[in-house]
Write an enzyme that holds these catalytic residues in place. Structure first.
Site, PDB file in Angstrom:
ATOM      1  N   GLU A 234     -15.711  41.362  -7.350  1.00  0.00           N
ATOM      2  CA  GLU A 234     -15.304  39.947  -7.315  1.00  0.00           C
ATOM      3  C   GLU A 234     -16.497  39.166  -6.794  1.00  0.00           C
ATOM      4  OE1 GLU A 234     -12.578  38.801  -8.466  1.00  0.00           O
ATOM      5  OE2 GLU A 234     -11.335  40.592  -8.627  1.00  0.00           O
ATOM      6  N   CYS A 268     -15.587  30.867  -3.808  1.00  0.00           N
ATOM      7  CA  CYS A 268     -16.157  31.330  -5.076  1.00  0.00           C
ATOM      8  C   CYS A 268     -15.600  30.512  -6.244  1.00  0.00           C
ATOM      9  CB  CYS A 268     -15.939  32.823  -5.263  1.00  0.00           C
ATOM     10  SG  CYS A 268     -14.274  33.349  -4.941  1.00  0.00           S
TER      11      CYS A 268
END
Ligand code: ADP
Length: 508
Positions: A234, A268
């Protein structure tokens, strides 16, 4: 020699505590202990494992205020965001896993084709073994705990290495798992930085779940590839937020401000490229400027924006803003970078007059910076949005839902929100993950439990017949098989021919 990680509150500079780093020599012992505890943990019924997850949830609920304080002290984020965006999604993930894990991980009957007549087929989910979770500093609770509990539910044991940038939260996670009474070594927390992370990666885990930078993700993937260790990565994002002229502009402006500045942009899935249809560009710019300048920076319960967490990240943000201004960008809101003070707070920045060559447009900034770029047509904005090495999340703002769905379908992105921003991560039923440099694999959702298991295919035959048609000898079977398959795979099946050839094969 003992090495200490020093926890300092980035917002105040206050020294908090020293946390003892895990020694590299201890890594082997961690794996040994994890493998020993796996023997029992993996044989428990899922329902028995879930009892521990429920206990963890109640420990977190009882200590919620304290947990929020620890997150605030370690990250500099505002208390409301510690609650809403770090603690709540973790609790919701536990709740969803407790509710559905048994069903998701139970064996599943699947169809058996006629050619395998008389057999049963099903899929089983078998724990992989020891899962290594390496987590980052921006959401230090949820990005560590959610993969950990997903792996534990499936019967794996886990070694977690939280980020050295937020060691207080790492220590607190260890404490809450202890308080929840998990059996010894089922979850172990190793403290330290990249050396400890690298030693753990080299230590032969059965699965690696990594959240962090693209650069580290690639290093880990290389090490894992040599041993064929499966991974989930991720990584970062440079998410586009697209505003069409027919959008509810008040909502879009407030949404863009929240999407770009929440957690000081250290997300993110932060909105890092705002594309606005040309005819409303000036109005929209004005609206986001007004909304931005209302925000309160600070650390108390009423503050909107906290500090940056990691000094290195502040430097990256500064460099991106400087680069843009040097190349002709206009500072619509915020302080010019040469006037930034030494604190870890950055006043939110809005930039206009940008081009694709600027770092702030093409690289991940991970800070409170909103670049706003005009576009003319739907086709053009889809192209601009997709012109990125990243593809984590995106959002589309318009009152024409047909157009919204059309654009959403064409964005190369792990998730898209329509007239909303970021929230796809808060629905644990949805898969989470990225495309391109944003990573490999998905978690959350059913997928998020199954990745931690070997998916095992099982065929069951009651064993009554002495032989099968496809076994030896082949003598005299070729023609019968030819007829069997032709009659079976033809668009219009020829059942009588099929039966005749099947019986012929049975007799051979
Ligand atoms: P960030 O710069 O956003 O902190 P990193 O990728 O550097 O992102 O860090 C994310 C996590 O990866 C942290 O827990 C860090 O300690 C760990 N880490 C950094 N380098 C390595 C490495 N070479 N091997 C394993 N883990 C690492």
């Amino acid at each position: 020699m003992m090495t200490l990680l020093q926890a300092v509150n980035p917002a105040t500079g206050e020294y908090m505590e020293d946390i003892e780093e895990t020694k590299i020599e201890e890594v082997e012992l961690y794996y040994h202990q994890a493998r020993t505890s796996f023997e029992k943990w993996s044989t428990l019924a899922i329902s028995e494992r879930l009892i521990y997850l429920k206990k963890l949830k109640s420990v977190m609920v009882e200590n919620m205020d304290r947990l929020a304080q620890v997150i605030v002290q370690d990250t500099g984020k505002v208390p409301t965001e510690a609650l809403v965006a770090d603690i709540m999604p973790t609790l919701d993930a536990i709740t969803t896993i407790v509710k559905h894990a048994e069903k998701i991980l139970s064996p599943k009957r699947v169809k058996t084709p006629l050619l395998l007549i008389g057999k049963k087929s099903y899929v089983e989910y078998m724990p992989r073994g020891v899962v290594l979770v390496i987590s980052p500093w921006n959401y230090p609770l949820q990005l560590a705990v959610v993969p950990v509990i997903s792996a534990l539910a499936g019967g794996n044991t886990v070694i977690l290495k939280p980020s050295e940038v937020t060691p207080l939260v790492g220590k607190y996670i260890e404490e809450i798992f202890q308080k929840a009474g998990f059996p010894k070594d089922v979850i172990q927390v190793a403290h330290g930085g990249k050396e400890v992370g690298a030693a753990l990666t080299a230590g032969n885990p059965d699965y690696i779940f990594f959240t962090g930078s693209v650069c580290t993700g690639k290093i880990i993937q290389e090490v894992a590839a040599k041993k064929l260790i499966p991974t989930t990565l991720e990584l970062g994002g440079k998410d586009p937020l697209i505003v069409f002229k027919d959008a509810n502009l008040k909502r879009a402006a407030k949404g863009a401000v929240w999407g770009a500045f929440t957690n000081s942009g250290q997300v993110c899935m932060s909105a890092e490229r705002i594309y606005v249809e040309e005819s409303i560009y000036d109005d929209f710019l004005n609206m986001v400027k007004i909304e931005t300048e209302k925000l309160i920076q600070g650390t108390d319960k009423d503050s909107d924006i906290g500090s940056m967490t990691f000094p290195k990240q502040k430097e990256i943000v500064k460099q991106h803003v400087k680069d843009a201004l040097e190349k002709g960008a206009v500072l619509v809101s915020g302080t010019p970078p040469d006037k930034w003070d030494d604190s870890m707070f950055i006043q939110p920045v809005i930039l206009a007059n940008l081009n694709q060559d600027m770092e702030v447009v093409c690289e991940e900034t991970f800070g409170p910076v909103m670049p706003i770029i005009p576009f003319k047509t739907e086709e053009e904005v889809i192209k601009l949005a997709n012109e990125s090495n990243y593809g984590l999340n995106a959002s589309v703002w318009t009152s024409d839902l047909k157009k919204a769905r059309r654009v959403a379908s064409r964005l190369v992105s792990g998730a898209v929100t329509i007239n909303e921003v970021l929230v796809s991560v808060a629905n644990h039923y949805l898969p989470f993950g990225g495309t391109k440099d944003s990573g490999i694999g998905r978690y959350h959702s059913e997928e998020g439990l199954r990745i931690f298991c070997h998916e095992k295919a099982i065929i069951l035959d009651r064993g009554k017949l002495n032989k099968e048609i496809q076994w030896y000898p082949y003598k005299g079977k070729y023609l019968a098989f030819l007829q069997l398959f032709q009659s079976y795979f033809r668009e219009r099946k020829k059942w009588i021919r099929f039966l005749q050839s099947y019986l012929k094969l049975l007799r051979k």
